[in-house]
Scaffold this active site. Sequence first.
Site, short mmCIF file in Angstrom:
data_model
loop_
_atom_site.label_atom_id
_atom_site.label_comp_id
_atom_site.label_asym_id
_atom_site.label_seq_id
_atom_site.Cartn_x
_atom_site.Cartn_y
_atom_site.Cartn_z
N HIS A 106 0.88 -1.17 0.00
CA HIS A 106 0.00 0.00 0.00
C HIS A 106 0.92 1.22 0.00
O HIS A 106 2.00 1.18 0.60
CB HIS A 106 -0.84 0.10 1.27
CG HIS A 106 -1.72 -1.08 1.56
ND1 HIS A 106 -1.29 -2.17 2.23
CD2 HIS A 106 -3.03 -1.29 1.28
CE1 HIS A 106 -2.29 -3.03 2.37
NE2 HIS A 106 -3.37 -2.53 1.79
N ASP A 129 2.43 1.86 3.28
CA ASP A 129 3.44 0.93 3.81
C ASP A 129 4.83 1.41 3.42
O ASP A 129 5.79 1.21 4.15
CB ASP A 129 3.29 -0.48 3.22
CG ASP A 129 1.91 -1.05 3.40
OD1 ASP A 129 1.26 -0.71 4.40
OD2 ASP A 129 1.48 -1.83 2.53
#
Length: 433
Positions: free
Chosen positions: A100, A103
Amino acid sequence: MSYFPAVPQIPFEGPETDNPFAFRHYEKTQTVRGRTMAEHFKFACAYWHTFTNGGGDPFGGPTRVYPWDRKPDPVDRARDKADAAFEFMTKLGLDWFCFHDRDLVDEGTTPAESERLLAATADHVSEHMADTGIGLLWGTANLFSHPRYMNGAATNPDFAVVAHAAAQVQQALDVTIRLGGENYVFWGGREGYMSLLNTDMKRELDNLGRFLGLARDYARAQGFTGTFFIEPKPCEPSKHQYDYDAATVVGFLRHYGLADDFKLNIEVNHATLSGHTFEHELQVAADAGMLGSIDANRGDYQNGWDTDQFPNNLHELTEAMLVILRAGGLQGGGVNFDAKLRRNSTDLEDLFHAHIGGMDLFARALLAADRILEESPIEAMRQERYASFDAGSGAAFARGKLSLSELAALAAGEPEMRSGKQELFENLVNRYL
Ligand code: XLS
Ligand code: NI
Ligand code: NI
């Protein structure tokens, strides 16, 4: 500097080895049905569970403080995380990863700052990719953690939030494209409702369909040729999620004109939460020509939430591999370990044990499923159940040549009882495990 100095490059040593840091079954270059194991699976590491998840749960904070997560500056921390991630993947022989946007690096206080942080991190990640040959299986945007998305992202009743989601997806697409991502995923954890009393479901679904079409058009205009995946899940965190299960998503994609560009990413634990088996969800996707990718993990037989444990059930996985092999494999995607360590697994080495176990289990399931299809009579037995549609009036019906009255006129006498032979089918599978 090394983040995992105690762990060597993980070799293949075969089933007899006692070495916990070796593969027993996953041999990258071994060929099955004309493709190497590496090509069958395209194993990917999930950046979020492996490098950002310290083990916090609703009852307590993290139990692991990662050494790459210490510096105050977000880009410094993001670089350290990438260094650890690429060391980890290289040692395991994992050729792919998924992330993501959040992240990779923290969100900024404005969309412009987020974009700057992402770009600075991508510079560093792309160097690692060039050095190691590790590829990006898919990118995605985290449209569920920030409080602004509490009522949804693309399905939010407030247009201002939808616009914010668009800014985030645009940036996530940009970074995915920049890193040569093969695919892009949408998982809609907040795209659903908590109560139907305050929700206009049709309006929200129309907005979601429109939003996904805009994202596709933007990415295609930037030259993205990969596949978009929707990842179905019935609930959690929302009470009801619009991408409930594979059948729901197939219908949605066709309804909103997205079926040419989107396929499905099927997650094991999401399948079981929706009241289906994993193999059922795979079969629905395959039959629609939309079996794109999988998120590998498993649930817990006694718990009703997404526990995201590493796979360890050979029987279940073999039944899944039967469906995947019959479908001719995954279309464009791979096997992403969307799985996390248990909260009380606190050694850095545990990350290796978890992935080694998962990769070995997939290899065993592949080998077993291949033998079941090649050596056992299972395919012939299944076909034989439908043999009455292969010739004569049955074939005419299957070709659409009979009216209801013509079909009805063929009813003669009570049909003979024909056993489904389920136990025999089950025994056939068990013989190869
Ligand atoms: C959560 C989902 C999520 C997606 C990516 O349940 O599995 O991790 O895979 O957003
Ligand atoms: Ni997932
Ligand atoms: Ni999940």
